[in-house]
Write a protein that holds these residues in place. Structure first.
Motif, PDB file in Angstrom:
ATOM      1  N   SER A  27     -37.732  12.744 -19.232  1.00 58.67           N
ATOM      2  CA  SER A  27     -38.539  12.864 -20.160  1.00 58.67           C
ATOM      3  C   SER A  27     -38.351  14.570 -20.350  1.00 58.67           C
ATOM      4  CB  SER A  27     -39.913  12.639 -19.922  1.00 58.67           C
ATOM      5  OG  SER A  27     -40.498  13.322 -18.825  1.00 58.67           O
ATOM      6  N   SER A  28     -38.021  15.417 -19.474  1.00 56.47           N
ATOM      7  CA  SER A  28     -37.963  16.889 -19.295  1.00 56.47           C
ATOM      8  C   SER A  28     -36.531  17.404 -19.585  1.00 56.47           C
ATOM      9  CB  SER A  28     -38.485  17.368 -18.009  1.00 56.47           C
ATOM     10  OG  SER A  28     -40.020  16.917 -17.706  1.00 56.47           O
ATOM     11  N   ALA A  29     -35.689  16.372 -19.821  1.00 57.53           N
ATOM     12  CA  ALA A  29     -34.170  16.974 -19.938  1.00 57.53           C
ATOM     13  C   ALA A  29     -33.988  17.912 -21.071  1.00 57.53           C
ATOM     14  CB  ALA A  29     -33.488  15.576 -20.334  1.00 57.53           C
ATOM     15  N   TYR A  30     -34.819  17.620 -22.040  1.00 59.97           N
ATOM     16  CA  TYR A  30     -34.528  18.953 -23.159  1.00 59.97           C
ATOM     17  C   TYR A  30     -34.790  20.207 -22.704  1.00 59.97           C
ATOM     18  CZ  TYR A  30     -39.713  19.342 -23.202  1.00 59.97           C
ATOM     19  OH  TYR A  30     -41.116  19.711 -22.726  1.00 59.97           O
ATOM     20  N   LYS A  31     -35.372  20.484 -21.504  1.00 65.23           N
ATOM     21  CA  LYS A  31     -35.503  21.821 -21.334  1.00 65.23           C
ATOM     22  C   LYS A  31     -34.240  22.369 -20.160  1.00 65.23           C
ATOM     23  CE  LYS A  31     -40.385  21.000 -19.587  1.00 65.23           C
ATOM     24  NZ  LYS A  31     -41.251  20.835 -18.306  1.00 65.23           N
ATOM     25  N   LYS A  32     -33.451  21.222 -19.842  1.00 61.99           N
ATOM     26  CA  LYS A  32     -32.251  21.739 -19.065  1.00 61.99           C
ATOM     27  C   LYS A  32     -30.720  21.402 -19.765  1.00 61.99           C
ATOM     28  CE  LYS A  32     -34.281  23.111 -15.507  1.00 61.99           C
ATOM     29  NZ  LYS A  32     -34.006  24.597 -14.832  1.00 61.99           N
ATOM     30  N   VAL A  34     -29.440  21.810 -22.736  1.00 65.25           N
ATOM     31  CA  VAL A  34     -29.511  22.573 -24.141  1.00 65.25           C
ATOM     32  C   VAL A  34     -27.890  22.746 -24.673  1.00 65.25           C
ATOM     33  CG1 VAL A  34     -30.210  24.778 -25.185  1.00 65.25           C
ATOM     34  CG2 VAL A  34     -31.461  23.649 -23.504  1.00 65.25           C
ATOM     35  N   GLN A  35     -27.488  22.322 -26.082  1.00 69.10           N
ATOM     36  CA  GLN A  35     -26.578  22.599 -26.568  1.00 69.10           C
ATOM     37  C   GLN A  35     -26.684  23.742 -27.658  1.00 69.10           C
ATOM     38  OE1 GLN A  35     -24.744  19.137 -27.984  1.00 69.10           O
ATOM     39  NE2 GLN A  35     -24.232  18.476 -25.806  1.00 69.10           N
ATOM     40  N   VAL A  36     -25.763  24.761 -27.711  1.00 71.97           N
ATOM     41  CA  VAL A  36     -25.977  25.564 -28.701  1.00 71.97           C
ATOM     42  C   VAL A  36     -24.570  25.774 -29.273  1.00 71.97           C
ATOM     43  CG1 VAL A  36     -26.489  27.927 -29.368  1.00 71.97           C
ATOM     44  CG2 VAL A  36     -27.725  26.792 -27.492  1.00 71.97           C
ATOM     45  N   PRO A  37     -24.213  24.921 -30.299  1.00 68.92           N
ATOM     46  CA  PRO A  37     -22.685  25.210 -30.844  1.00 68.92           C
ATOM     47  C   PRO A  37     -22.860  26.465 -31.594  1.00 68.92           C
ATOM     48  CG  PRO A  37     -24.226  23.660 -32.033  1.00 68.92           C
ATOM     49  CD  PRO A  37     -24.953  23.805 -30.987  1.00 68.92           C
ATOM     50  N   GLN A  49     -32.033  21.245 -32.837  1.00 71.71           N
ATOM     51  CA  GLN A  49     -33.199  20.467 -32.297  1.00 71.71           C
ATOM     52  C   GLN A  49     -32.973  19.221 -31.712  1.00 71.71           C
ATOM     53  OE1 GLN A  49     -36.055  22.238 -32.959  1.00 71.71           O
ATOM     54  NE2 GLN A  49     -34.912  23.837 -33.770  1.00 71.71           N
ATOM     55  N   LYS A  50     -33.898  18.826 -30.760  1.00 72.31           N
ATOM     56  CA  LYS A  50     -33.994  17.708 -30.053  1.00 72.31           C
ATOM     57  C   LYS A  50     -33.797  16.518 -30.924  1.00 72.31           C
ATOM     58  CE  LYS A  50     -36.439  15.013 -26.523  1.00 72.31           C
ATOM     59  NZ  LYS A  50     -37.543  14.663 -26.118  1.00 72.31           N
TER      60      LYS A  50
END
Length: 157
Positions: A27-32, A34-37, A49-50
């Motif tokens: 549930s906390s994967a969004y913190k780590k 992260v993709q920035v194309p 965004q998620k």
């Protein structure tokens, strides 16, 4: 084998088969995770965004927000115009005459080719050295006898 591994996002302990974020539905994967194309046209990072698909977000950026200017990419390369009267050639780099300081194309770069008015002898240092070597070679090939500095006579053939 149960080797305990701690998830760096949620802090819970898992085996090697379930340590990935997707495998234990972290549930906390969004913190780590992260993709920035980056936009392939303007090289700007595009925030995603998620739950959004990065390809769709980048495509939308390219359609409306992209600062890419194709005219900027097609900048003139050949900007150094030859100063020889009547010549319209342009070069990528400056080709400056050592004697008069003028900018010329490759064809007119030598002082003799652009009627140089810079100095008394229109030959560069390299050209002068080449002329000296050529005259020495011509002198030796005629079979002339040279007198070395040690005084002994020698026939050059």
């Amino acid at each position: 084998d149960f080797l305990p591994l701690k998830c760096d996002a949620c802090g819970e302990v898992f085996c090697k088969d379930h340590i990935r974020y997707d495998d234990h539905k972290c549930s906390s994967a969004y913190k780590k995770n992260v993709q920035v194309p980056v936009c392939p046209l303007c090289n700007a990072p595009i925030p995603v965004q998620k739950g959004e698909i990065p390809d769709v977000v980048v495509g939308a950026h390219m359609d409306k927000d992209c600062k890419y200017n194709p005219a900027q990419q097609k900048q003139r390369i050949f900007t150094n115009k030859c100063l020889k009267p009547g010549c319209k050639r342009k070069e990528m780099m400056k080709v400056v005459c050592e004697q008069c300081g003028g900018n010329f194309c490759i064809k007119h770069r030598h002082p003799l080719d652009h009627d140089c008015k810079g100095s008394s002898h229109p030959t560069s240092k390299a050209g002068y050295a080449a002329l000296m070597r050529a005259s020495q070679t011509a002198f030796k090939s005629t079979g002339a006898i040279g007198v070395p500095s040690n005084g002994s006579l020698q026939h050059n053939r």
